[in-house]
Design a protein around this motif. Sequence first.
Motif, PDB file in Angstrom:
ATOM      1  N   GLY A  16       0.814  -1.210   0.000  1.00  0.00           N
ATOM      2  CA  GLY A  16       0.000   0.000   0.000  1.00  0.00           C
ATOM      3  C   GLY A  16       0.840   1.250   0.000  1.00  0.00           C
ATOM      4  N   LYS A  17       0.170   2.376   0.117  1.00  0.00           N
ATOM      5  CA  LYS A  17       0.824   3.681   0.002  1.00  0.00           C
ATOM      6  C   LYS A  17       1.663   3.985   1.234  1.00  0.00           C
ATOM      7  CE  LYS A  17      -0.144   8.522  -1.065  1.00  0.00           C
ATOM      8  NZ  LYS A  17      -1.203   9.539  -1.329  1.00  0.00           N
ATOM      9  N   SER A  19       3.512   6.478   3.976  1.00  0.00           N
ATOM     10  CA  SER A  19       3.274   7.789   4.589  1.00  0.00           C
ATOM     11  C   SER A  19       4.388   8.735   4.171  1.00  0.00           C
ATOM     12  CB  SER A  19       3.249   7.649   6.108  1.00  0.00           C
ATOM     13  OG  SER A  19       4.543   7.295   6.586  1.00  0.00           O
ATOM     14  N   TYR A  38       8.131   7.703   3.178  1.00  0.00           N
ATOM     15  CA  TYR A  38       8.693   8.034   1.857  1.00  0.00           C
ATOM     16  C   TYR A  38      10.017   8.794   2.005  1.00  0.00           C
ATOM     17  CZ  TYR A  38       9.120   9.848  -2.870  1.00  0.00           C
ATOM     18  OH  TYR A  38       9.586  10.170  -4.120  1.00  0.00           O
ATOM     19  N   TYR A  93       2.251  -1.513  -5.050  1.00  0.00           N
ATOM     20  CA  TYR A  93       1.172  -0.570  -5.297  1.00  0.00           C
ATOM     21  C   TYR A  93       0.654  -0.611  -6.736  1.00  0.00           C
ATOM     22  CZ  TYR A  93       5.386   1.907  -6.766  1.00  0.00           C
ATOM     23  OH  TYR A  93       6.583   2.250  -7.337  1.00  0.00           O
ATOM     24  N   ARG A  94       1.233  -1.467  -7.623  1.00  0.00           N
ATOM     25  CA  ARG A  94       0.745  -1.553  -8.991  1.00  0.00           C
ATOM     26  C   ARG A  94       1.310  -2.767  -9.696  1.00  0.00           C
ATOM     27  NH1 ARG A  94       4.918  -0.942 -12.009  1.00  0.00           N
ATOM     28  NH2 ARG A  94       6.555   0.591 -11.599  1.00  0.00           N
TER      29      ARG A  94
END
Length: 718
Positions: A606-607, A609, A613, A683-684
């Motif tokens: 997931g993304k 924070s 990052y 995430y992809r």
Amino acid sequence: MIKRSLKNNEKCIYIDSKDNQKKILAELNITFRNADDFLKSGQLQTFNVEELYGDPDNFSADDMITLIETNVKSAVKEGYSGLSITGELKGVIDFKGGKEEIIKYEWKLHDQIFEKYPVNALCRYNINLFDNEIIKAAVELHDYIIWQGKLYENPYYIDPEGYKQKKVEEYEIKSWLKNIQQYQKKEDLYKEVINNSQKKYSELYNEAPIGIIKTSSNGQVIQVNKKMIEIGGFNTVQEAVNSYSDLGKDLYYNPIKRKEFLSELNKNGEVKNFEFRAKKKNSEIIWLNMSAKITERKEDGNFIIEGFVFDVSEKKQYEKSLEKKKEELSAYNQQLQAYNEEITAMNEELETSFEEIEELNNRFEKMISLVSDIDNLNTISEAEFLNKILQQAVEIVPEADFGSVYTFGDQYVNFIDCIGYDLESLKKRKISNQSFYSQDSLIEIADIEKIKKKNKKYMSSDEFEELNKISLNKHQEIMFFNLVINGEEKAGVSLDIKNSSNKKFTDSSKKIFSAFYNIASSFYKMKEYNFLQSNFTKELISSTIKMLEMYDLYTRGHSENVADLAAEIAEEMKLDQKRIDDIYWAGLVHDIGKMLIPLEVLNKEGKLSNSEYELIKEHPVIGSNALKSSKSLQHIAKYIRHHHERWDGGGYPDALEKNNIPLESQILCAADAWDAMNSKRTYREPLSYNHALAEIKDNKGVQFAPSVADALLNVLDN
């Protein structure tokens, strides 16, 4: 005198009869090919005796002095270094007062010309044409005399002031007594110099850091120095001499080696670097290296030998230890770096040892020194090195007219370069390796008929005829060597004497050529060591990257992909091989800083924070700082630090823009982005090929350097 003056850029005046002038000009044409050029430029001027002196009755010493003074001033003004003059005066003595004028002319040369101006003069007197009074005056007025073709310092020279003041006898006595005193001082000085030289030679012999031994071929010791006594474990010269009644039994561990040594020495007159095991006084076995030559042959067939001896036991131990380490390296990957440093240190010690041995050989045997100026083995190719060996060998070996250098392929010889032949024609020929193998000795000299016979045996008739036309029919003798490294034929160098020459290769030239062999052999061995070190470094880095892949689940194969693609981009941009190699290594370790990023952040699904990052963005700095401590990789640390910078200045960690970003980092950025777009992330999913290609094009000049983006697109297109 005239030749030397012209070479030294002096203006030269020559006064003589026309017949003698023709002879002098003919001789000058032999030396300078076209002596007329000197006449046209005015550097050389010739005058007839009558033209310059005129009527002998009118000869005037003062006029001649004025003439010389005028000419030397003119010569200096025209840019010459000085004036040189020589002339014939025999016709001047025929008039009344001629003798006095000649003597006056001589002392005025010293008084008014030589002390003030850059003038050289050669005064010629034929003792058959001048009376004793003039010859005596001429001798006394010249500090140097040329007699029967030899130059002498004149012991009968007197100060010209004696003639000027007409006190010749008084000055003769003073000058001769002074000369006698000076000559006695010189004689004492010469004796002192000779004694000192003999003393220094004796000290050099006894204090030399290598063993020096003089023996007979039947095994008797004649003379040894202190170092040789020390090597044998003895206390005195007499003890050493008495202990060696038969060298084959008393010194050699294996008496057969003594016979081999004598056989080679008797055949060639000398032996270089002959290694054998020897016995010390206490029966300890050591390794010795001996270079020796025959200095005298006896009527009974025996001969006298002088040798230089080195104790190379430590070198042998180093070699044995080095071989053991190399065998262990493949079994212990975790110790690669430690072993690499140890081998490097041992290699440096061995190299220093070999250099010292070579230097001592040169000093005591007066060998010709042939030195390679190769500074960095990584920047010189095999072909460049072999080309240099050929060029220097043909230049230094006096008999050589032509030459060639070649390597051995699977079946055929590959010509690298040649002198005196058509290289392209040689490259087209299919010449079997066997035609060029040396089987007789290290350095082989053979006449052309022997070479033709050998070539005909291993070549087709058509190929042999073509080779005949290109090279074989052009020379009559050949000297060559083949480099054999670890049992494998690597390359060869050939020197040839042309048909029209009456020369033959001498033993001296063979010695020179063997020095080239040693240099070439060292080059290949050092190349192998460098290759071994490079493999060690690559295996170490690969192991580290494998550890990173186990740590970061989403970067498996990523580092290798980036390294390979970055190297391809660098090749497309025509960078030199050194930069391509650096970019490849940088690609392998560009993400090494991630090993210090917490696992839960690195593999988070997931993304991220903002704080997470920012932590991820620290990995280029962490990796760069880590690489700075590595001697092998510190020079690529800055490429790692900046591989996430953007062309528009929006990257990290330093927000560099455009060409402030190292080109290597620009290339890593593009290769990293391409592989990331084509890889699955938390995430992809991976982008399609066309989507990823569009991203590169859209971000050209924004994220990516324009020239790098173009090179990447060309690589992908191909």
